[in-house]
Design a protein around this motif. Sequence first.
Motif, mmCIF file in Angstrom:
data_model
loop_
_atom_site.group_PDB
_atom_site.id
_atom_site.type_symbol
_atom_site.label_atom_id
_atom_site.label_comp_id
_atom_site.label_asym_id
_atom_site.label_seq_id
_atom_site.Cartn_x
_atom_site.Cartn_y
_atom_site.Cartn_z
ATOM 1 N N ALA A 190 0.840 -1.209 0.000
ATOM 2 C CA ALA A 190 0.000 0.000 0.000
ATOM 3 C C ALA A 190 0.870 1.252 0.000
ATOM 4 O O ALA A 190 0.618 2.203 -0.759
ATOM 5 N N PHE A 191 1.891 1.257 0.830
ATOM 6 C CA PHE A 191 2.791 2.409 0.915
ATOM 7 C C PHE A 191 3.473 2.675 -0.423
ATOM 8 O O PHE A 191 3.453 3.798 -0.929
ATOM 9 N N LEU A 192 4.079 1.640 -1.003
ATOM 10 C CA LEU A 192 4.787 1.823 -2.267
ATOM 11 C C LEU A 192 3.837 2.217 -3.395
ATOM 12 O O LEU A 192 4.162 3.085 -4.213
ATOM 13 N N ALA A 193 2.670 1.590 -3.443
ATOM 14 C CA ALA A 193 1.699 1.921 -4.495
ATOM 15 C C ALA A 193 1.267 3.381 -4.384
ATOM 16 O O ALA A 193 1.217 4.105 -5.385
ATOM 17 N N LEU A 194 0.973 3.827 -3.178
ATOM 18 C CA LEU A 194 0.531 5.212 -2.983
ATOM 19 C C LEU A 194 1.660 6.208 -3.204
ATOM 20 O O LEU A 194 1.475 7.231 -3.872
ATOM 21 N N TYR A 195 2.826 5.916 -2.655
ATOM 22 C CA TYR A 195 3.951 6.844 -2.805
ATOM 23 C C TYR A 195 4.328 7.012 -4.275
ATOM 24 O O TYR A 195 4.399 8.126 -4.792
ATOM 25 N N PHE A 196 4.597 5.893 -4.954
ATOM 26 C CA PHE A 196 5.057 5.998 -6.333
ATOM 27 C C PHE A 196 3.954 6.427 -7.297
ATOM 28 O O PHE A 196 4.229 7.069 -8.304
ATOM 29 N N SER A 197 2.699 6.116 -6.995
ATOM 30 C CA SER A 197 1.604 6.632 -7.830
ATOM 31 C C SER A 197 1.560 8.152 -7.746
ATOM 32 O O SER A 197 1.227 8.822 -8.719
ATOM 33 N N GLY A 198 1.912 8.696 -6.593
ATOM 34 C CA GLY A 198 1.946 10.147 -6.428
ATOM 35 C C GLY A 198 3.007 10.820 -7.272
ATOM 36 O O GLY A 198 2.872 12.001 -7.624
ATOM 37 N N THR A 199 4.062 10.090 -7.613
ATOM 38 C CA THR A 199 5.088 10.708 -8.457
ATOM 39 C C THR A 199 4.581 10.936 -9.878
ATOM 40 O O THR A 199 5.081 11.818 -10.574
ATOM 41 N N VAL A 200 3.588 10.175 -10.291
ATOM 42 C CA VAL A 200 3.065 10.328 -11.655
ATOM 43 C C VAL A 200 2.447 11.711 -11.846
ATOM 44 O O VAL A 200 2.868 12.461 -12.739
ATOM 45 N N PRO A 201 1.461 12.131 -11.032
ATOM 46 C CA PRO A 201 0.919 13.468 -11.240
ATOM 47 C C PRO A 201 1.919 14.580 -10.905
ATOM 48 O O PRO A 201 1.867 15.663 -11.506
ATOM 49 N N LEU A 202 2.838 14.340 -9.964
ATOM 50 C CA LEU A 202 3.835 15.367 -9.658
ATOM 51 C C LEU A 202 4.687 15.662 -10.887
ATOM 52 O O LEU A 202 4.834 16.822 -11.288
ATOM 53 N N VAL A 203 5.248 14.613 -11.477
ATOM 54 C CA VAL A 203 6.108 14.819 -12.644
ATOM 55 C C VAL A 203 5.302 15.425 -13.784
ATOM 56 O O VAL A 203 5.769 16.340 -14.472
ATOM 57 N N LYS A 204 4.084 14.955 -13.986
ATOM 58 C CA LYS A 204 3.258 15.527 -15.045
ATOM 59 C C LYS A 204 2.993 17.012 -14.794
ATOM 60 O O LYS A 204 3.003 17.816 -15.719
ATOM 61 N N SER A 205 2.761 17.383 -13.525
ATOM 62 C CA SER A 205 2.487 18.793 -13.218
ATOM 63 C C SER A 205 3.696 19.675 -13.486
ATOM 64 O O SER A 205 3.551 20.878 -13.692
ATOM 65 N N MET A 206 4.883 19.089 -13.510
ATOM 66 C CA MET A 206 6.103 19.863 -13.729
ATOM 67 C C MET A 206 6.649 19.748 -15.154
ATOM 68 O O MET A 206 7.480 20.557 -15.549
ATOM 69 N N VAL A 207 6.211 18.756 -15.905
ATOM 70 C CA VAL A 207 6.787 18.539 -17.228
ATOM 71 C C VAL A 207 5.703 18.632 -18.305
ATOM 72 O O VAL A 207 5.462 19.693 -18.865
ATOM 73 N N ARG A 208 5.005 17.556 -18.559
ATOM 74 C CA ARG A 208 4.057 17.511 -19.677
ATOM 75 C C ARG A 208 2.814 18.377 -19.473
ATOM 76 O O ARG A 208 2.237 18.864 -20.436
ATOM 77 N N GLU A 209 2.378 18.528 -18.242
ATOM 78 C CA GLU A 209 1.136 19.273 -17.973
ATOM 79 C C GLU A 209 1.393 20.579 -17.223
ATOM 80 O O GLU A 209 0.491 21.118 -16.599
#
Length: 183
Positions: free
Chosen positions: A75-94
Amino acid sequence: MVGALLAQPRLVVWALFFGPLMAVALWETFHGRPRSMASGISTTIASALLVPVLWMAAREVSLADISGRAWLCFAFLALYFSGTVPLVKSMVRERKTPGFVRLSIGFHAAALGIFLLVGALAGMPWFAILMALLLAVALLRAWWIPHTAARGRAWTARKVGFAEVPLVIVAALLVIATLWPSA
């Protein structure tokens, strides 16, 4: 993979978990969206799912006998690393998409809330408290990086990635420390 299934046929049960996650990623890829949020999060969850799979395989136990520690680490790893997806998108592609930073911050806040609920159900052992603290730091980071970018700090994809390294190392150490005594 075939060798593992021949050695431990009970592992086939994981197809029920991995099948839908991989179907999402394949669907997105075949429709020209291999870097979509859905694809990124589904493959991230599938990666985190390896913790209980390896627990089950290493101990040759059934799905019902997988340790709560392994599920909490998942649960921890799924939630933590899933959070990196929108973070990176908010700084790069989006980065120019209105509201995407708020989406990223909201995602991180929801991840922390979900983990606190899961941790509370597990009795909030010491490692869950530390994991929750790291998710809180990730939430702060989801606000701080775009906040500083809006005020002129240059955040390239490389810099965002490097800023993530200390958190990833702490996350890995937390999972190792959590599972080590149970080995």
